[in-house]
Scaffold this active site. Structure first.
Site, PDB file in Angstrom:
ATOM      1  N   ARG A 177      56.326  25.813  39.990  1.00 51.73           N
ATOM      2  CA  ARG A 177      54.883  25.549  40.170  1.00 51.73           C
ATOM      3  C   ARG A 177      53.993  26.609  39.518  1.00 51.73           C
ATOM      4  O   ARG A 177      52.921  26.948  40.014  1.00 51.73           O
ATOM      5  CB  ARG A 177      54.522  25.408  41.662  1.00 51.73           C
ATOM      6  CG  ARG A 177      55.221  24.291  42.370  1.00 51.73           C
ATOM      7  CD  ARG A 177      54.824  22.904  41.857  1.00 51.73           C
ATOM      8  NE  ARG A 177      55.613  21.893  42.502  1.00 51.73           N
ATOM      9  CZ  ARG A 177      56.745  21.377  41.978  1.00 51.73           C
ATOM     10  NH1 ARG A 177      57.172  21.740  40.786  1.00 51.73           N
ATOM     11  NH2 ARG A 177      57.420  20.468  42.645  1.00 51.73           N
ATOM     12  N   SER A 226      51.254  19.449  48.372  1.00 52.93           N
ATOM     13  CA  SER A 226      51.952  20.538  49.065  1.00 52.93           C
ATOM     14  C   SER A 226      51.058  21.768  49.100  1.00 52.93           C
ATOM     15  O   SER A 226      50.582  22.220  48.059  1.00 52.93           O
ATOM     16  CB  SER A 226      53.249  20.889  48.339  1.00 52.93           C
ATOM     17  OG  SER A 226      54.136  19.798  48.442  1.00 52.93           O
ATOM     18  N   GLU A 296      50.377  27.154  47.232  1.00 52.25           N
ATOM     19  CA  GLU A 296      50.571  26.408  45.972  1.00 52.25           C
ATOM     20  C   GLU A 296      49.206  25.868  45.527  1.00 52.25           C
ATOM     21  O   GLU A 296      48.865  25.878  44.350  1.00 52.25           O
ATOM     22  CB  GLU A 296      51.558  25.245  46.170  1.00 52.25           C
ATOM     23  CG  GLU A 296      51.710  24.394  44.909  1.00 52.25           C
ATOM     24  CD  GLU A 296      52.763  23.298  45.058  1.00 52.25           C
ATOM     25  OE1 GLU A 296      53.781  23.520  45.745  1.00 52.25           O
ATOM     26  OE2 GLU A 296      52.556  22.208  44.482  1.00 52.25           O
TER      27      GLU A 296
HETATM   28  C1  LIG Z   1      49.306  13.181  47.518  1.00 56.53           C
HETATM   29  C2  LIG Z   1      49.702  14.278  46.570  1.00 56.53           C
HETATM   30  C3  LIG Z   1      51.012  14.379  46.152  1.00 56.53           C
HETATM   31  C4  LIG Z   1      51.401  15.396  45.265  1.00 56.53           C
HETATM   32  N1  LIG Z   1      52.700  15.469  44.866  1.00 56.53           N
HETATM   33  C5  LIG Z   1      53.074  16.423  43.979  1.00 56.53           C
HETATM   34  C6  LIG Z   1      54.427  16.492  43.516  1.00 56.53           C
HETATM   35  O1  LIG Z   1      55.287  15.723  43.877  1.00 56.53           O
HETATM   36  N2  LIG Z   1      54.743  17.453  42.624  1.00 56.53           N
HETATM   37  C7  LIG Z   1      53.818  18.345  42.161  1.00 56.53           C
HETATM   38  O2  LIG Z   1      54.164  19.195  41.332  1.00 56.53           O
HETATM   39  N3  LIG Z   1      52.543  18.300  42.592  1.00 56.53           N
HETATM   40  C8  LIG Z   1      52.139  17.382  43.478  1.00 56.53           C
HETATM   41  N4  LIG Z   1      50.853  17.325  43.918  1.00 56.53           N
HETATM   42  C9  LIG Z   1      49.906  18.357  43.469  1.00 56.53           C
HETATM   43  C10 LIG Z   1      49.107  18.039  42.194  1.00 56.53           C
HETATM   44  O3  LIG Z   1      49.032  16.638  41.989  1.00 56.53           O
HETATM   45  C11 LIG Z   1      49.727  18.705  40.962  1.00 56.53           C
HETATM   46  O4  LIG Z   1      49.735  20.111  41.089  1.00 56.53           O
HETATM   47  C12 LIG Z   1      48.968  18.356  39.679  1.00 56.53           C
HETATM   48  O5  LIG Z   1      49.717  18.802  38.579  1.00 56.53           O
HETATM   49  C13 LIG Z   1      47.568  18.957  39.613  1.00 56.53           C
HETATM   50  O6  LIG Z   1      46.879  18.356  38.546  1.00 56.53           O
HETATM   51  P1  LIG Z   1      45.297  18.157  38.581  1.00 56.53           P
HETATM   52  O7  LIG Z   1      44.891  17.527  37.305  1.00 56.53           O
HETATM   53  O8  LIG Z   1      44.876  17.461  39.808  1.00 56.53           O
HETATM   54  O9  LIG Z   1      44.809  19.682  38.591  1.00 56.53           O
HETATM   55  P2  LIG Z   1      43.736  20.393  39.559  1.00 56.53           P
HETATM   56  O10 LIG Z   1      44.147  20.231  40.974  1.00 56.53           O
HETATM   57  O11 LIG Z   1      42.369  19.983  39.192  1.00 56.53           O
HETATM   58  O12 LIG Z   1      43.967  21.911  39.132  1.00 56.53           O
HETATM   59  C14 LIG Z   1      45.149  22.580  39.483  1.00 56.53           C
HETATM   60  C15 LIG Z   1      45.277  23.835  38.615  1.00 56.53           C
HETATM   61  O13 LIG Z   1      45.482  23.445  37.265  1.00 56.53           O
HETATM   62  C16 LIG Z   1      44.505  24.047  36.429  1.00 56.53           C
HETATM   63  N5  LIG Z   1      44.195  23.103  35.346  1.00 56.53           N
HETATM   64  C17 LIG Z   1      43.803  21.812  35.448  1.00 56.53           C
HETATM   65  N6  LIG Z   1      43.624  21.286  34.227  1.00 56.53           N
HETATM   66  C18 LIG Z   1      43.904  22.268  33.329  1.00 56.53           C
HETATM   67  C19 LIG Z   1      43.912  22.352  31.900  1.00 56.53           C
HETATM   68  N7  LIG Z   1      43.541  21.325  31.124  1.00 56.53           N
HETATM   69  N8  LIG Z   1      44.281  23.521  31.325  1.00 56.53           N
HETATM   70  C20 LIG Z   1      44.639  24.591  32.080  1.00 56.53           C
HETATM   71  N9  LIG Z   1      44.640  24.583  33.426  1.00 56.53           N
HETATM   72  C21 LIG Z   1      44.280  23.420  34.045  1.00 56.53           C
HETATM   73  C22 LIG Z   1      43.306  24.325  37.341  1.00 56.53           C
HETATM   74  O14 LIG Z   1      42.501  25.384  36.835  1.00 56.53           O
HETATM   75  C23 LIG Z   1      44.014  24.708  38.633  1.00 56.53           C
HETATM   76  O15 LIG Z   1      44.419  26.059  38.588  1.00 56.53           O
HETATM   77  C24 LIG Z   1      50.442  16.329  44.804  1.00 56.53           C
HETATM   78  C25 LIG Z   1      49.091  16.217  45.208  1.00 56.53           C
HETATM   79  C26 LIG Z   1      48.727  15.194  46.084  1.00 56.53           C
HETATM   80  C27 LIG Z   1      47.290  15.096  46.501  1.00 56.53           C
END
Ligand SMILES: Cc1cc2nc3c(=O)[nH]c(=O)nc-3n(C[C@H](O)[C@H](O)[C@H](O)COP(=O)(O)OP(=O)(O)OC[C@H]3O[C@@H](n4cnc5c(N)ncnc54)[C@H](O)[C@@H]3O)c2cc1C
Length: 312
Positions: A177, A226, A296
């Site tokens: 992560r 998570s 996380e």
């Molecule tokens: C119901 C649910 C289930 C989930 N299941 C999983 C799972 O199974 N596995 C898992 O790994 N995660 C899971 N997640 C967590 C989440 O979906 C992941 O971490 C996902 O990768 C975050 O992406 P996001 O676009 O929503 O980023 P955000 O939540 O908007 O940002 C997360 C981080 O990424 C950075 N970021 C976003 N975009 C960029 C970019 N273009 N360049 C650089 N940094 C960037 C942000 O600055 C921040 O630090 C889950 C979340 C939910 C709500």
């Protein structure tokens, strides 16, 4: 917060993207909490993003957000410029050799679907991760034994000085992560490697992921996924359960009854409620098992204590 937009417009005369002052961020996150962005910038494409980053004075903080599915925006809002990638970063392309190229704003689900339709196996795990590609790169998003580090060939990104470069997989320094590329880098695109597969079998795998998710995670709630990383050799949810925290609340924030490592906003929680709940869970886990849980979920912005409610 002061309206930064007039001064930003004069600093960025050639900007093609949109700039909004004091724009609410809560609707852009899964938790639906938190204050505004002092300025929200939606660049038109990668060169527009590079121009903005190069031209913005270093003292102006820059924060990037994706689909807000792993994010708590604090109640005081986020100072400086918040960047959100949109249309110009949302192309998906299947390339020869079972490869998928996707812009950073492409939802992970679309990567999985594009691969499935083209008979490319190995990317179905993205079906269950509700973020976009940029977030998957930053978080090394993964599920069911596969992580982004296992399928990524290379990513493109722009640093705070506006330099655009490609990062090969090994240069991403992925760990659980986490991606070791400088925090200032905003990813714009990824190239994924899959393997030959059968579209029908991949579709069935994706359906199974969907139903598994729906029965084990509060996927229809306001949540952030998570909350804590699994400590080496342990499961965060088991430690949280053992500390008696399942169902525990602060204000309208609650430890999910369905999955103890998920926090949910039952409707009117503030960001402070959610963060305080998380900190109370960490304290209790430390007390009962001696393990320190690491967040996380990413927390951004100015912390305020806007909830009157204490632990119950
Ligand atoms: C119901 C649910 C289930 C989930 N299941 C999983 C799972 O199974 N596995 C898992 O790994 N995660 C899971 N997640 C967590 C989440 O979906 C992941 O971490 C996902 O990768 C975050 O992406 P996001 O676009 O929503 O980023 P955000 O939540 O908007 O940002 C997360 C981080 O990424 C950075 N970021 C976003 N975009 C960029 C970019 N273009 N360049 C650089 N940094 C960037 C942000 O600055 C921040 O630090 C889950 C979340 C939910 C709500």
């Amino acid at each position: 917060m002061d309206d930064l937009v007039p001064s930003l417009k004069s600093l960025l005369p050639q900007l093609r993207g949109r700039l909004l002052a004091n724009e609410p961020l809560a609707p852009l996150t899964w938790f639906r909490v938190g204050g505004p962005a002092q300025a929200l910038l939606m660049p038109e494409d990668e060169s527009d993003l590079a121009y903005a980053l190069k031209s913005l004075p270093r003292e102006i903080p820059v924060t990037v957000i994706g689909l807000g599915s792993n994010l708590i925006v604090r109640d005081g809002g986020v100072e400086g410029v918040v960047i959100r990638l949109g249309r110009g970063f949302s192309e998906t392309k299947v390339e020869p050799g079972q490869r998928v190229r996707a812009g950073a704003a492409v939802p992970d689900l679309r990567v999985a679907k594009a691969a499935q339709e083209a008979g490319i196996a190995g990317l179905a795990f993205y079906r269950g991760i509700p973020g976009a590609v940029g977030g998957a790169l930053r978080m090394n998003g993964g599920a069911y034994g596969t992580e982004t580090k296992d399928v990524l060939i290379a990513a493109r990104g722009v640093d705070r000085a506006g330099n655009v470069r490609t990062y090969q997989n090994a240069e991403m320094h992925f760990t659980y992560r986490h991606c070791g590329v400088g925090d200032d880098v905003i990813f714009t695109e990824a190239l994924f490697q899959g393997r030959e597969g059968d579209p029908g079998a991949i579709a069935a795998e994706m359906d199974e992921i969907t139903s598994k998710r729906e029965s084990t995670q509060p996927v229809k709630s306001r949540t952030g996924g998570s909350t804590f990383k699994n400590p080496e050799g342990r499961k965060a949810w088991q430690l949280i359960d053992a500390a008696g925290c399942r169902g525990f609340t602060v204000g309208d924030a609650q430890v999910s009854e369905l999955h103890a490592n998920f926090l949910i906003n039952r409707g009117n929680a503030s960001a402070a409620d959610i963060e305080n709940l998380g900190e109370e869970v960490r304290r209790r886990v430390k007390e009962t098992s001696g393990v320190t849980l690491d967040w996380e979920i990413k927390r951004i912005g100015i912390r305020t204590q806007t909830s009157g409610a204490g632990p119950t």
